[in-house]
Design a protein around this motif. Structure first.
Motif, PDB file in Angstrom:
ATOM      1  N   GLY A   1       0.768  -1.232   0.000  1.00  0.00           N
ATOM      2  CA  GLY A   1       0.000   0.000   0.000  1.00  0.00           C
ATOM      3  C   GLY A   1       0.795   1.276   0.000  1.00  0.00           C
ATOM      4  O   GLY A   1       0.220   2.366   0.091  1.00  0.00           O
ATOM      5  N   GLU A   2       2.114   1.194  -0.104  1.00  0.00           N
ATOM      6  CA  GLU A   2       2.936   2.397  -0.049  1.00  0.00           C
ATOM      7  C   GLU A   2       3.252   2.969  -1.427  1.00  0.00           C
ATOM      8  O   GLU A   2       3.691   4.111  -1.549  1.00  0.00           O
ATOM      9  CB  GLU A   2       4.255   2.099   0.684  1.00  0.00           C
ATOM     10  N   LEU A   3       3.060   2.163  -2.470  1.00  0.00           N
ATOM     11  CA  LEU A   3       3.369   2.590  -3.832  1.00  0.00           C
ATOM     12  C   LEU A   3       2.105   2.597  -4.668  1.00  0.00           C
ATOM     13  O   LEU A   3       1.275   1.688  -4.552  1.00  0.00           O
ATOM     14  CB  LEU A   3       4.399   1.650  -4.471  1.00  0.00           C
ATOM     15  N   GLN A   4       1.948   3.620  -5.507  1.00  0.00           N
ATOM     16  CA  GLN A   4       0.827   3.660  -6.427  1.00  0.00           C
ATOM     17  C   GLN A   4       1.079   2.663  -7.564  1.00  0.00           C
ATOM     18  O   GLN A   4       2.215   2.432  -7.970  1.00  0.00           O
ATOM     19  CB  GLN A   4       0.665   5.072  -6.998  1.00  0.00           C
ATOM     20  N   LEU A   5       0.012   2.088  -8.080  1.00  0.00           N
ATOM     21  CA  LEU A   5       0.148   1.025  -9.069  1.00  0.00           C
ATOM     22  C   LEU A   5       0.958   1.416 -10.305  1.00  0.00           C
ATOM     23  O   LEU A   5       1.789   0.632 -10.766  1.00  0.00           O
ATOM     24  CB  LEU A   5      -1.239   0.523  -9.484  1.00  0.00           C
ATOM     25  N   PRO A   6       0.781   2.619 -10.876  1.00  0.00           N
ATOM     26  CA  PRO A   6       1.578   2.952 -12.071  1.00  0.00           C
ATOM     27  C   PRO A   6       3.070   3.111 -11.781  1.00  0.00           C
ATOM     28  O   PRO A   6       3.857   3.261 -12.715  1.00  0.00           O
ATOM     29  CB  PRO A   6       0.966   4.277 -12.539  1.00  0.00           C
ATOM     30  N   GLU A   7       3.453   3.097 -10.510  1.00  0.00           N
ATOM     31  CA  GLU A   7       4.852   3.299 -10.154  1.00  0.00           C
ATOM     32  C   GLU A   7       5.645   1.998 -10.116  1.00  0.00           C
ATOM     33  O   GLU A   7       6.832   2.008  -9.823  1.00  0.00           O
ATOM     34  CB  GLU A   7       4.932   3.983  -8.782  1.00  0.00           C
ATOM     35  N   ILE A   8       4.995   0.857 -10.402  1.00  0.00           N
ATOM     36  CA  ILE A   8       5.664  -0.433 -10.339  1.00  0.00           C
ATOM     37  C   ILE A   8       5.721  -1.038 -11.734  1.00  0.00           C
ATOM     38  O   ILE A   8       4.704  -1.150 -12.417  1.00  0.00           O
ATOM     39  CB  ILE A   8       4.932  -1.405  -9.389  1.00  0.00           C
ATOM     40  N   HIS A   9       6.921  -1.413 -12.164  1.00  0.00           N
ATOM     41  CA  HIS A   9       7.127  -2.090 -13.439  1.00  0.00           C
ATOM     42  C   HIS A   9       7.858  -3.404 -13.161  1.00  0.00           C
ATOM     43  O   HIS A   9       8.460  -3.569 -12.098  1.00  0.00           O
ATOM     44  CB  HIS A   9       7.959  -1.232 -14.391  1.00  0.00           C
ATOM     45  N   ILE A  10       7.798  -4.331 -14.077  1.00  0.00           N
ATOM     46  CA  ILE A  10       8.534  -5.574 -13.887  1.00  0.00           C
ATOM     47  C   ILE A  10       9.400  -5.881 -15.097  1.00  0.00           C
ATOM     48  O   ILE A  10       9.127  -5.445 -16.213  1.00  0.00           O
ATOM     49  CB  ILE A  10       7.622  -6.779 -13.588  1.00  0.00           C
ATOM     50  N   ALA A  11      10.466  -6.610 -14.834  1.00  0.00           N
ATOM     51  CA  ALA A  11      11.405  -7.016 -15.872  1.00  0.00           C
ATOM     52  C   ALA A  11      12.039  -8.340 -15.446  1.00  0.00           C
ATOM     53  O   ALA A  11      11.901  -8.768 -14.304  1.00  0.00           O
ATOM     54  CB  ALA A  11      12.480  -5.954 -16.078  1.00  0.00           C
ATOM     55  N   THR A  12      12.713  -8.986 -16.359  1.00  0.00           N
ATOM     56  CA  THR A  12      13.438 -10.211 -16.040  1.00  0.00           C
ATOM     57  C   THR A  12      14.794 -10.206 -16.721  1.00  0.00           C
ATOM     58  O   THR A  12      14.927  -9.761 -17.860  1.00  0.00           O
ATOM     59  CB  THR A  12      12.661 -11.474 -16.463  1.00  0.00           C
ATOM     60  N   SER A  13      15.788 -10.691 -16.012  1.00  0.00           N
ATOM     61  CA  SER A  13      17.085 -10.938 -16.646  1.00  0.00           C
ATOM     62  C   SER A  13      17.395 -12.428 -16.633  1.00  0.00           C
ATOM     63  O   SER A  13      18.444 -12.848 -17.106  1.00  0.00           O
ATOM     64  CB  SER A  13      18.201 -10.155 -15.955  1.00  0.00           C
ATOM     65  N   GLY A  14      16.463 -13.243 -16.069  1.00  0.00           N
ATOM     66  CA  GLY A  14      16.699 -14.682 -16.025  1.00  0.00           C
ATOM     67  C   GLY A  14      17.998 -14.991 -15.312  1.00  0.00           C
ATOM     68  O   GLY A  14      18.251 -14.509 -14.213  1.00  0.00           O
ATOM     69  N   ASP A  15      18.856 -15.793 -15.948  1.00  0.00           N
ATOM     70  CA  ASP A  15      20.151 -16.122 -15.336  1.00  0.00           C
ATOM     71  C   ASP A  15      21.278 -15.242 -15.871  1.00  0.00           C
ATOM     72  O   ASP A  15      22.447 -15.477 -15.572  1.00  0.00           O
ATOM     73  CB  ASP A  15      20.483 -17.594 -15.526  1.00  0.00           C
ATOM     74  N   ASP A  16      20.930 -14.209 -16.678  1.00  0.00           N
ATOM     75  CA  ASP A  16      21.924 -13.217 -17.095  1.00  0.00           C
ATOM     76  C   ASP A  16      22.087 -12.159 -16.007  1.00  0.00           C
ATOM     77  O   ASP A  16      21.133 -11.828 -15.316  1.00  0.00           O
ATOM     78  CB  ASP A  16      21.494 -12.518 -18.392  1.00  0.00           C
ATOM     79  N   ASP A  17      23.281 -11.628 -15.875  1.00  0.00           N
ATOM     80  CA  ASP A  17      23.538 -10.490 -14.989  1.00  0.00           C
ATOM     81  C   ASP A  17      22.998 -10.716 -13.573  1.00  0.00           C
ATOM     82  O   ASP A  17      22.228  -9.908 -13.051  1.00  0.00           O
ATOM     83  CB  ASP A  17      22.910  -9.234 -15.591  1.00  0.00           C
TER      84      ASP A  17
END
Length: 301
Positions: free
Chosen positions: A261-277
């Protein structure tokens, strides 16, 4: 323009994109005189368009990549995934996700083209749970609106704001390091079980505390990057590969951050690097466990 200068610009644009500075990345790519003839640059631009929700522009860029390189895996996989999203939306199967996320598939530090894009299994049926998650992610991408360009400010003001934010994020359970124009948060211990995506209560509590810190920063947004160690997913896994597993972990962590509840929904994004980096080198069992995690990239408006 020399090849060296072009590669320098491409590297700069890639760095901006990986840090969530998509408008800066696009401006850097605009400096390439032969952008329309550079498959790697067009591939990166397509990924940026995807992150910003402009799937039509991404599809156009990848079509131009295919015209330059008919065997380009990233372009064919990217267009296949976009057309799957469009088809799912028309058929009503793409569902909205529980957090306002955008999806970016990150590539390894030395690569730009599409080795990290997820592929569907060819020799076994897809697990329904995985298919549902991908449909949910597809809905999130399809519903995303392009982000407005941030107002520019002086380098001195930016550095001061980053240093203040870094101090606010200090905690003995994670490190907060300024990287370019963002702050990278790396957790000291693993968040997820081996091969899994279920957060234990301790993981939820940790992310809730991180959300409280980030939410206290004016104009802050966060990209949740999912990670794995270097052990491939097995035949019994719900996930085709570590890229897909990393994406599912990022989704789980993003939902936990939003639930705090501390972050507004548009402020969260997701990404993946899998087993890289990975956050830690995969040379000990202890560090392999620590790589069962996510990292957070905090960006200030």
């Amino acid at each position: 323009m020399s090849d060296h200068a072009a590669q320098t610009i491409l590297a700069e644009a890639t760095g901006h994109a990986r840090a969530g500075r998509y408008d800066d990345a696009r401006r850097a790519l605009a400096d390439l005189a032969d952008l329309g003839e550079d498959a790697e640059a067009l591939d990166l631009l397509a990924r940026i368009h995807t992150q910003q929700g402009d799937l039509a522009a991404a599809d156009d860029c990848w079509a131009r990549v295919q015209a330059l390189d008919t065997g380009h895996t990233g372009a064919s996989e990217g267009r296949r995934r976009i057309h799957r999203i469009w088809s799912g939306t028309r058929n009503g199967s793409a569902r909205s996700i529980g957090v306002g996320v955008a999806v970016l598939i990150l590539v390894g530090a030395g690569a730009v083209a599409g080795q990290a894009l997820m592929s569907e299994p060819e020799d076994r049926p897809a697990d329904q749970g995985v298919a549902d998650e991908l449909d949910r992610l597809a809905g999130a991408v399809d519903a995303l609106e392009p982000e407005a360009a941030p107002e520019t400010e002086s380098t001195e003001d930016t550095e001061a704001a980053l240093q203040t934010a870094q101090q606010a994020l200090v905690d003995p359970r994670w490190t907060a390091e300024i990287q370019g124009r963002s702050i990278a948060v790396t957790f000291d211990d693993s968040l997820f079980p081996d091969g899994g995506t279920d957060l234990p209560d301790s993981g939820d509590d940790l992310l809730a505390d991180a959300a409280a810190r980030i939410g206290s920063l004016e104009g802050a947004s966060v990209t949740v990057v999912g990670h794995t160690n270097d052990i491939p997913t097995g035949d019994g896994s719900r996930y085709e590969d570590n890229t897909e597993l990393g994406l599912a972990r990022a989704l789980a962590a993003a939902e936990s951050l939003a639930a705090a509840g501390e972050l507004q929904l548009p402020e969260i994004h997701i990404a993946t690097s899998g087993d890289d980096d990975p956050p830690y080198p995969n040379n000990t069992e202890a560090d392999r466990r620590r790589n069962q995690t996510v990292t957070l990239t905090v960006t200030l408006a």
